[in-house]
Design an enzyme around this catalytic site. Structure first.
Site, PDB file in Angstrom:
ATOM      1  N   ARG A   1     -56.159   6.969  35.897  1.00  0.00           N
ATOM      2  CA  ARG A   1     -56.152   8.423  36.039  1.00  0.00           C
ATOM      3  C   ARG A   1     -57.594   8.901  36.149  1.00  0.00           C
ATOM      4  O   ARG A   1     -58.427   8.567  35.301  1.00  0.00           O
ATOM      5  CB  ARG A   1     -55.468   9.087  34.851  1.00  0.00           C
ATOM      6  CG  ARG A   1     -55.333  10.608  34.979  1.00  0.00           C
ATOM      7  CD  ARG A   1     -54.504  11.183  33.833  1.00  0.00           C
ATOM      8  NE  ARG A   1     -54.219  12.591  34.033  1.00  0.00           N
ATOM      9  CZ  ARG A   1     -55.010  13.581  33.625  1.00  0.00           C
ATOM     10  NH1 ARG A   1     -56.135  13.300  32.967  1.00  0.00           N
ATOM     11  NH2 ARG A   1     -54.686  14.838  33.846  1.00  0.00           N
TER      12      ARG A   1
ATOM     13  N   ASP B   1     -60.833  23.817  24.368  1.00  0.00           N
ATOM     14  CA  ASP B   1     -62.143  23.878  25.015  1.00  0.00           C
ATOM     15  C   ASP B   1     -62.884  25.111  24.516  1.00  0.00           C
ATOM     16  O   ASP B   1     -62.298  26.193  24.401  1.00  0.00           O
ATOM     17  CB  ASP B   1     -61.998  23.939  26.532  1.00  0.00           C
ATOM     18  CG  ASP B   1     -61.380  22.669  27.108  1.00  0.00           C
ATOM     19  OD1 ASP B   1     -61.522  21.607  26.465  1.00  0.00           O
ATOM     20  OD2 ASP B   1     -60.757  22.742  28.188  1.00  0.00           O
TER      21      ASP B   1
ATOM     22  N   HIS C   1     -54.826  20.714  23.901  1.00  0.00           N
ATOM     23  CA  HIS C   1     -54.340  19.744  24.876  1.00  0.00           C
ATOM     24  C   HIS C   1     -54.892  18.367  24.563  1.00  0.00           C
ATOM     25  O   HIS C   1     -55.799  18.209  23.746  1.00  0.00           O
ATOM     26  CB  HIS C   1     -54.720  20.170  26.299  1.00  0.00           C
ATOM     27  CG  HIS C   1     -56.176  20.482  26.483  1.00  0.00           C
ATOM     28  ND1 HIS C   1     -56.757  21.664  26.042  1.00  0.00           N
ATOM     29  CD2 HIS C   1     -57.182  19.784  27.071  1.00  0.00           C
ATOM     30  CE1 HIS C   1     -58.042  21.674  26.343  1.00  0.00           C
ATOM     31  NE2 HIS C   1     -58.331  20.536  26.952  1.00  0.00           N
TER      32      HIS C   1
ATOM     33  N   HIS D   1     -57.516  18.838  21.374  1.00  0.00           N
ATOM     34  CA  HIS D   1     -58.635  19.754  21.185  1.00  0.00           C
ATOM     35  C   HIS D   1     -58.397  21.013  22.010  1.00  0.00           C
ATOM     36  O   HIS D   1     -57.521  21.055  22.876  1.00  0.00           O
ATOM     37  CB  HIS D   1     -59.956  19.114  21.630  1.00  0.00           C
ATOM     38  CG  HIS D   1     -60.010  18.802  23.093  1.00  0.00           C
ATOM     39  ND1 HIS D   1     -59.312  17.751  23.659  1.00  0.00           N
ATOM     40  CD2 HIS D   1     -60.659  19.407  24.124  1.00  0.00           C
ATOM     41  CE1 HIS D   1     -59.526  17.716  24.959  1.00  0.00           C
ATOM     42  NE2 HIS D   1     -60.332  18.713  25.278  1.00  0.00           N
TER      43      HIS D   1
END
Length: 338
Positions: free
Chosen positions: A274, A209, A264, A207
């Site tokens: 993570r 942002d 990304h 996607h």
């Protein structure tokens, strides 16, 4: 760092294998924001990649450590406790990303950090009796806002735009619409099981942002990838002492396509958790967005129709993650008749 208890393995996931194109990639652009002369490298990074790493940022490591610790503490809570603050768009989420069918191997906490809603904007039900996390989020997002404004002013210097706060005022405005997100990607057992013959499982799907800039910081665990202009995906080496900036859709429009909103995604890890923190710097809901006239020779060169941030935000969040969210706002250009 405390190990997060992985209590949500039963959540909806996307066990879709991802092909990993091989690519040769030069190092991630590194911008020293303490050096005014870095403005030219910053502009080039935004043009070529829409992505860069910031060093010498002045954000105290202690502040980052406290917030990361609080994030780990929250994600270690029993699922039943975390679900008490589940909601949309703000609150706790698990697996499902938005309301349009996107899913991932992730749980998250999304918070509103608008300046105009006072000193306690964050999920009252969660933060009662949790003053430490509330204060950590407030201090961290204040630092992110300042750093974002500094970077935007370096951009205007590099572009030769006057006044210097042309872009930064959109973020520092009292009514600016900014968000903060904590993501947790637990180790994914599907990788070890080699589901469908693939070793990669989507943690957060591809996607861009929607905002102006987003600022990412993660613990020392890999998984974040950006998409190059040739279509190949490359992994970004983790660096917990630095911050990574994404050019977002609105900044692409403001620069009339000169800066690229970077696509990304995040892949899961089979062994290590993570934890990432993302500050999304947005303008006020009523702010009108269109290419800056100082970057065009005439209005006919505009690639986008004017819109308000509220209009774009509504359109973006009604789409799927991988959609080209700017397409409905692209200006229809017709060739001249011979």
């Amino acid at each position: 760092m405390k190990t997060v208890k992985h209590t949500f393995i039963a959540m909806t996931i996307l066990p879709k294998p991802v092909e990993e194109p091989k690519s040769v990639f030069s190092p991630i652009p590194v911008i020293d924001i303490s050096d005014p002369e870095s403005k030219h490298a910053l502009v080039k990074a935004c043009e070529d990649f829409g992505f860069f790493k910031v060093i010498n940022h002045g954000v105290p490591s202690e502040l980052v450590s406290v917030l990361e610790h609080e994030a780990v503490e929250f994600f270690s809570l029993p699922t039943s406790d975390k679900n008490q603050v589940a909601g949309y768009p703000f609150g706790y989420g698990n697996g499902k990303i938005g309301r349009n069918g996107d899913v991932g191997w992730v749980e998250y906490l999304l918070m509103n950090v608008n300046l105009d809603i006072g000193s306690d904007p964050f999920l009252p039900a969660l933060l009662n009796n949790r003053e430490t996390i509330r204060n950590a989020v407030l201090e961290y997002t204040t630092s992110m806002r300042k750093m974002t404004c500094d970077v935007l002013e370096m951009m205007t210097d590099g572009l030769g735009i006057k006044p210097r706060n042309t872009l930064s005022k959109l973020v520092s405005d009292q009514n600016s619409d900014s968000k903060f997100r904590l993501n947790h990607y637990p180790p994914c057992p599907l990788i070890n099981e080699n589901i469908d013959g693939g070793n990669n499982v989507i943690g957060f799907g591809e996607h861009t942002d929607p905002q102006i800039l987003s600022v990412l910081r993660s613990n020392n665990t890999s998984g974040f990838q950006i998409n190059l202009t040739n279509g190949s995906w490359i992994s970004v080496p983790s660096d917990p002492s630095s911050f990574f900036f994404n050019v977002c859709d609105t900044l692409q429009v403001l620069t009339n396509g000169r800066f690229k909103s970077v696509k990304h995604r995040v892949l899961t890890n089979s062994m290590t958790s993570r934890v990432s923190m993302i500050y999304f710097a947005g303008p006020s809901l009523t702010q009108r967005i269109s290419p800056l006239t100082c970057l065009m020779n005439n209005e006919d060169e505009s690639l986008y129709e004017e819109f308000t941030w509220s209009e774009y935000k509504s359109s973006a969040y009604s789409s799927r993650l991988s959609d080209n969210r700017l397409q409905p706002f692209e200006r229809k250009l017709f060739p001249l008749n011979d």
